[in-house]
Design a protein around this motif. Sequence first.
Motif, PDB file in Angstrom:
ATOM      1  N   GLU A  99      30.227  19.200  74.630  1.00  0.00           N
ATOM      2  CA  GLU A  99      29.681  19.337  73.280  1.00  0.00           C
ATOM      3  C   GLU A  99      28.902  20.636  73.120  1.00  0.00           C
ATOM      4  O   GLU A  99      29.017  21.327  72.101  1.00  0.00           O
ATOM      5  N   ARG A 120      25.172  14.962  68.054  1.00  0.00           N
ATOM      6  CA  ARG A 120      25.844  14.360  69.203  1.00  0.00           C
ATOM      7  C   ARG A 120      25.194  14.816  70.515  1.00  0.00           C
ATOM      8  O   ARG A 120      25.044  14.013  71.448  1.00  0.00           O
ATOM      9  N   LEU A 122      36.322  11.630  68.667  1.00  0.00           N
ATOM     10  CA  LEU A 122      35.786  12.585  69.631  1.00  0.00           C
ATOM     11  C   LEU A 122      35.887  12.112  71.081  1.00  0.00           C
ATOM     12  O   LEU A 122      35.774  12.926  71.999  1.00  0.00           O
ATOM     13  N   MET A 131      38.244  13.999  73.315  1.00  0.00           N
ATOM     14  CA  MET A 131      37.971  15.373  73.749  1.00  0.00           C
ATOM     15  C   MET A 131      37.766  15.428  75.252  1.00  0.00           C
ATOM     16  O   MET A 131      38.176  16.374  75.923  1.00  0.00           O
ATOM     17  N   ARG A 168      37.341  20.952  66.750  1.00  0.00           N
ATOM     18  CA  ARG A 168      35.980  20.472  66.511  1.00  0.00           C
ATOM     19  C   ARG A 168      35.667  20.455  65.014  1.00  0.00           C
ATOM     20  O   ARG A 168      34.955  19.564  64.546  1.00  0.00           O
ATOM     21  N   LEU A 182      37.078  17.295  63.574  1.00  0.00           N
ATOM     22  CA  LEU A 182      36.437  16.054  64.001  1.00  0.00           C
ATOM     23  C   LEU A 182      34.982  15.937  63.549  1.00  0.00           C
ATOM     24  O   LEU A 182      34.472  14.826  63.425  1.00  0.00           O
ATOM     25  N   LEU A 183      34.321  17.068  63.320  1.00  0.00           N
ATOM     26  CA  LEU A 183      32.875  17.033  63.057  1.00  0.00           C
ATOM     27  C   LEU A 183      32.463  17.494  61.667  1.00  0.00           C
ATOM     28  O   LEU A 183      31.297  17.353  61.298  1.00  0.00           O
TER      29      LEU A 183
END
Length: 762
Positions: free
Chosen positions: A265, A351, A578, A581, A643, A646-647
């Motif tokens: 992350e 996160r 996530l 990942m 990313r 997903l974020l």
Amino acid sequence: MNISDGEPNSAPHKSRSKFWFGTSLAQFLKAELTDFPGRRIAATRLFVVSLIIALVSQTLHIPPLGAIALLICLSYDAYANVGQSLAFGLRQLGYLIVTTLVSVFTLMFAGNNAWLMLTLSFIILTIALFHARLIAWPTGIALWYSVAVLYTPSMPDENIYLALWNIPIIGVLALGSWTMVHLIIKPQDPRKQLKASIAAELAAVEHIFSTRLADSGIHSHRPVVLSKHSDAGSFGKILALLSNAELIYPAMRNQHDTYLALLLEIDGLRQLAIWLNQVLATEYRAQPMNSEKINVYLALQDACATLQQGVEESCDVSEQISLLLTEDVLYSYSQQSNPSVLTALWSALQRIAGLMHQLHQPATKQQNISIDSETDSSVAENWFPAWFGYEFWATHADSLQFGIKFSLGAILCMLIVQGLDWPDINTAIPTCLVAAQTSLGADYRLSILRLSGATLGGVCAYFYVMVFQPQLDTIVGFAFATAPFWAIAAWITAGSERIAYMGRQLGFSFALFVLHDFGAVTDLYLSRDRVIGILLGLIVMAVLDYALWPRRSVVLARHHSVSALRSLAKFTTRLPDLSYMLNYILPLRLSAEKDLAAGHDLLAHAVLEPDARLIAKVHERTALRTVIRDTSSLSALLQVRKRYRLLSGQQFSSFPDELQQHSHAFDTSLATALEYAALTLEGEQQKTWNQPADIHARLKQSYIEHHRIANLPADLAKEWEIRFMLDQQIMDLVENIQKNAQDLNPVSAGNGRSQKSVNSIE
């Protein structure tokens, strides 16, 4: 990543750049002998180990294996932390015990039968080299075996005695002293190094946020930390620090997956922030930000600073982060239904805070998420080892050829030494094993360093005999007289891999001379014969390496590039959440980084190969270097894109079916384009090229219509422009990779050369 191998830019510089990485000899030595604090520590460690081995060898009158022990210690990483040195020492000790048992068995079983011993030795050396190549580990087993068995094959009884001495001398004296010195002289705690690496990445992201705030006149009072790009494979080094820390602190193993997720992350946050900082144009930066956007950046900056403090002080800061990153601050700028890059950065920091909170909780048993149940079942069905199947040997045929070729070289050198009845040139035998490198170019470069180091060591040995030895009559005098030479060898060995091997050979040659026997040195021919032996080994392996399965650097670099492209093709898959990942993307990413780093190193060695100066070869290296550079950049952008998806707050399942179809089609087109490029690099001519631009245009229009981007405020519309820019950058890189792959295609290159020949005739 700088992947230049020092290609010459003009004819006058070709000769010097071929051997000295694009510089003159003086510039090369100046760069490689530069002083810095870390090198002082590493050189001190090597110096102390060398002095210990020399003094023990001379005072305890152990068998004359001190030079081998010293070479082994100089070959290990002097920069290793505590966990790394302990793991390396234990692993090598295990290999040494296995080598000793195999050596004694061979001498007892076949010592009196020359042809049986040769056949058995050839098989053992081949397996040892194959295993070393397979796991990318030094060829210690083959080297130790050759010294114990092949140096004097006519005296098996004495060789059994010397083989049994390998464990106390090499295991205890060499590995033991090397490990203890690393634990005593400036020991490096891997957990502290891991914390420092994490804190540095968070500080780099904080600096990017501070720079963005400075565009609007808001300056931070915290010290400025300059952000920098990490080299390819840097994430793998951080993961290695985690493994080393878990060896020293076993309690960390209970939270292994949490640590992995945290590192992933933080690295993803850094990549996303660096990409955003790069794509913002100067004109856009000059525009003042509204108060809502400023508040978002201030919250992001403070969260980074708080997380950095939490890492450095090993405390839980999740509550402070939850107070800083409140949803009201984010959604006052960005609509909840509108994805944005700042939302992705916001979610990443949340996160990270959550994962750090988990690390401060009692460890619980963690279960890995299974990505593909079919894969698990297939593995369960194949209960027998993989090396029973044809596919394993087809995949690793190169490693098998590697083992056969260099084992054959060692056996041939042994026969030559015995045929000439010249035992003092038996250094030709380990030379064949030490010269076992990844490619022809790497073999040649190592051979140059080996010969240069041996020659310098011989000169130092003669100087010692003529100047210092007549004045010595005690062990103290011996220590003071030899210390400068151990120091020189240690300092050179503590340099980069471009010169370190020269220092190892310098130290080994000097040790072989002064530690050959007890007392004063009288055999002045030793250095001469050692250099002759090295020359013999290099000549034998040069002929074998070039004639039998030659491993061209550029060809191997192509193979690694193909493998990296196929790994990246799997990056385009849209992940459901996530959690994938860690289990799906991380192995692919590490594989791609490893292949790209290997390709880069191979191109650096390619300039030493016999036909390196041909125009076609220069063009091939240039094009392949561009492919590797673009593939490395593409890897980072694909990770940023994943990313973002997903974020950033996207609810993909709620998008219209048409938009989802266009998105999946675009992912497929990228994967297909990368697969086509990989096939072209392998030499398959592609008649048609997959162009994802048309599909992306339809996808972009679907996003514009669904999110009504034309009606959004300027800042939010800019967010979408930046997002579309990411896809465009990816498509541009894919197109460049395709074009350069086509230039590298043998058919295309042949057609081009034929056309040039026709033009020249006309």
